[in-house]
Design an enzyme around this catalytic site. Structure first.
Site, mmCIF file in Angstrom:
data_model
loop_
_atom_site.group_PDB
_atom_site.id
_atom_site.type_symbol
_atom_site.label_atom_id
_atom_site.label_comp_id
_atom_site.label_asym_id
_atom_site.label_seq_id
_atom_site.Cartn_x
_atom_site.Cartn_y
_atom_site.Cartn_z
ATOM 1 N N MET A 37 84.010 -36.660 8.153
ATOM 2 C CA MET A 37 83.072 -37.400 8.275
ATOM 3 C C MET A 37 83.481 -38.811 8.178
ATOM 4 S SD MET A 37 80.070 -34.868 7.440
ATOM 5 C CE MET A 37 78.792 -36.209 7.963
ATOM 6 N N VAL A 40 84.982 -43.223 1.543
ATOM 7 C CA VAL A 40 85.019 -43.545 0.507
ATOM 8 C C VAL A 40 85.712 -44.161 0.329
ATOM 9 C CG1 VAL A 40 83.861 -42.487 -1.722
ATOM 10 C CG2 VAL A 40 83.789 -41.346 0.323
ATOM 11 N N ASP A 146 81.457 -25.491 2.154
ATOM 12 C CA ASP A 146 82.723 -25.610 2.145
ATOM 13 C C ASP A 146 83.313 -26.258 0.536
ATOM 14 O OD1 ASP A 146 85.403 -26.903 2.856
ATOM 15 O OD2 ASP A 146 85.072 -28.595 3.428
#
Lengths: 344, 249
Positions: A37, A40, A146
């Site tokens: 997605m 970081v 998940d």
């Protein structure tokens, strides 16, 4: 025109992705990792003078749904104030338009990286902490969906943090309106038929994309799979089996842990396999129940998932009360010796 | 706290639809076709030349002739008119056209050199040869990948040049020099921090942060703008951006 080496081109690809923090209170320091997605980054909060982790949606090139999903993730995590869940400090849109959220920077290692270095009892205590965090999330109406060793961080001081709530789902009953976009209303991250998560640790109903794939039972299954990993030090399904799970073979059980390693205690095997039951009704009712059974094992008590033989009961009794049994035994031997020598 | 400055497209967002050079190159109007082709040639001539040298194993002279004739034919014969964005990326289409062009040229018993009247494109083939010599050896089995990588190198190179020009025009030489030092010239193993950079350039660390953020932002904007120019549709543009910048959903 200047020539760019292969390494410079690769670097520029990354750089082109780096977020613009120019008009924010954050200062970009480094890239920590990339996921499906987003990426970081390590950044410094210049106001508070502390380092934070910034999760930024991949780029403005991503579909708007990705930005919504990331904001939904931030909102979900923000409502989970628990020592086992990484706290969210801030969320919004960067000057370059990309959605981000700032969270505590965790200094530690992933569970999959360090498990082999820790003895079994310590691994099980870490597992209990994971269960506690997941149970808390379930109580708040959030299903992680998940869970896997890669999504658990163990800090330098032993803190255990469940990470990456990117595909988490808010149960309908827990949805509460929040200000902002559609994503703010806890919009489901996926519709039925869509599979998000990691097949190796995924409950069958989730792998099949059914509506039941968002119930807390899928986390109980994944916790069972994490326990399987912690007990055997290998994932419950190898790459072939995992890809088979995506092709309609999701209900095939994993190999029994004791077939891989007969020294694994039978009660632990039973706990992991009950949590991973293909029929969700046969699993532990909750993450807390699962944790409680593991706690019973650690305390040398009978576990709910396993019916012991008389011999095993005796063995466990001896194992649990070894010190008093040895003391009593020593006392009886002494008495016997005294009696023997007293008669002479 | 929400930091939504609403700054719009000034950096990472996709640039608004610009006039596509691919569409221009398909135009029936010669002037428009020339304009479009000039942009495409700028981005693609080096990947095409290197591809001819490595994939087709052409000599320097033949590769130069083929590259010249390919792009001039594209102008004269509306070579790109048949491109349909729905069927794939323009980059792939161009490579297929190039392969076909080579095959056609070879079919002739003896290749006819360009006629004296043909326009000659100003392409620095020596520069391309130098790059070929400096680059890592290409695997002939992965020439598709090679063409793509060279295209990315060409695009990024153009974007860096454009960034340099724009910075010079706007009196922002220092931000460009920092960008160049930190992002382009640095050895991958070189340990360089913002602090050392601040010392080197005699500026505060905060300025280093701001200048580098500016450089990256502008670089990204220029790359996306150029990409917008050399793609034919919004879909192709987004797909190329994903592929180029490693973007995942």
């Amino acid at each position: 025109m200047r020539w760019l080496s292969d390494s410079t081109v690769r670097h520029l690809k990354r750089v082109a992705e780096w977020p613009d923090l120019n008009e924010t209170k954050y200062r970009l320091l480094d890239e920590l990792g990339r996921g499906g997605m987003g990426t970081v980054y390590l950044a410094e909060d210049t106001v508070l003078g502390r380092k934070v982790a910034l999760k930024v949606v991949a780029t403005a090139a991503a579909r708007p749904e990705a930005a919504e999903r990331m904001l939904a993730e931030a909102r979900i995590v923000a409502r989970l104030e628990h020592p086992g869940i990484v706290p969210v400090h801030d969320a919004g849109a960067l000057p370059d338009g990309r959605v981000f959220y700032a969270m505590k920077r965790v200094d530690g290692r992933r569970l999959d990286e360090l498990a082999a270095e820790r003895p079994l009892p310590e691994r099980l205590r870490i597992f209990e902490r994971i269960c506690e965090a997941v149970a808390f999330a379930h109580a708040a109406g959030v299903v992680h969906r998940d869970l896997k060793p890669e999504n658990v961080m163990v800090g330098a001081f032993g803190e255990v943090l469940v990470m990456d709530w990117g595909v988490a789902k808010l149960l309908a009953a827990a949805e509460a309106p929040a200000q902002g976009s559609a994503g703010a209303r806890g919009r489901p991250a996926t519709e039925a038929g869509t599979v998000l998560g990691t097949l190796t640790y995924m409950a069958p109903e989730q792998a099949e994309g059914s509506a039941a794939g968002s119930a807390p039972a899928v986390d109980v299954y994944a916790l069972g799979a994490v326990l399987y990993f912690l007990v055997t030090l290998r994932a419950p399904f190898d790459a072939d089996a995992a890809s088979g799970r995506a092709r309609g073979q999701a209900r095939i059980p994993p190999p029994a842990p004791r077939k891989l390693d007969p020294s694994i205690p039978a009660p632990l095997e039973a706990i992991a396999l009950q949590a991973m039951a293909t029929d969700s009704a046969a699993r532990y009712v909750s993450a807390a129940d699962l944790a409680a059974d593991v706690a019973r094992f650690l305390e040398g008590q009978p576990v709910g998932a396993y019916r012991e033989s008389l011999f095993e009961k005796a063995g466990r009794f001896i194992g649990r009360y070894r010190a008093p049994i040895l003391l009593v035994g020593a006392y009886l031997v002494m008495r016997a010796l005294l009696l023997l020598y007293g008669r002479r | 706290m929400m930091h939504d400055t609403g700054a719009g497209d000034r950096s990472g967002r996709f640039p608004a639809t610009r006039h596509s050079a691919v569409l221009a190159a398909q135009s029936a109007d010669l002037l428009e076709r020339e304009r479009g082709l000039a942009i495409l040639v700028e981005a693609y001539w080096k990947p095409a030349y290197k591809y001819l040298r490595l994939r087709h194993r052409e000599s320097r002279e033949d590769a130069q002739d083929l590259a010249q004739s390919f792009f001039t034919r594209a102008l004269e014969k509306e070579l790109f008119a048949g491109y349909d964005p729905a069927k794939g990326s323009f980059r792939t289409y161009l490579r297929v056209c190039l392969d076909r062009h080579v095959a056609n040229e070879k079919k002739a018993a003896s290749r006819q050199k360009r006629s004296p009247g043909s326009p000659v494109l100003s392409l620095d083939f020596e520069d391309a040869e130098g790059e070929l010599a400096r680059g890592e050896p290409a695997d002939p089995r992965t020439m598709d990948r090679y063409f793509h990588d060279e295209f990315v190198r060409s695009l990024f190179g153009l974007a860096v040049e454009k960034l340099r020009e724009e910075c010079a025009l706007r009196g922002k030489d220092l931000p460009f020099r920092l960008f160049e030092r930190y992002e382009l010239d640095r050895d991958p193993d070189e340990r360089m921090t913002y602090d050392t950079l601040a010392e080197e350039f005699h500026i505060p660390v905060t300025q280093v942060t701001n200048f580098l953020a500016f450089g990256r932002r502008e670089f990204r904007r220029i790359v996306l703008e150029k990409l917008r120019e050399i793609t034919a549709s919004d879909h192709e543009f987004r797909e190329e951006a994903k592929s180029l910048l490693g973007v995942s959903e």
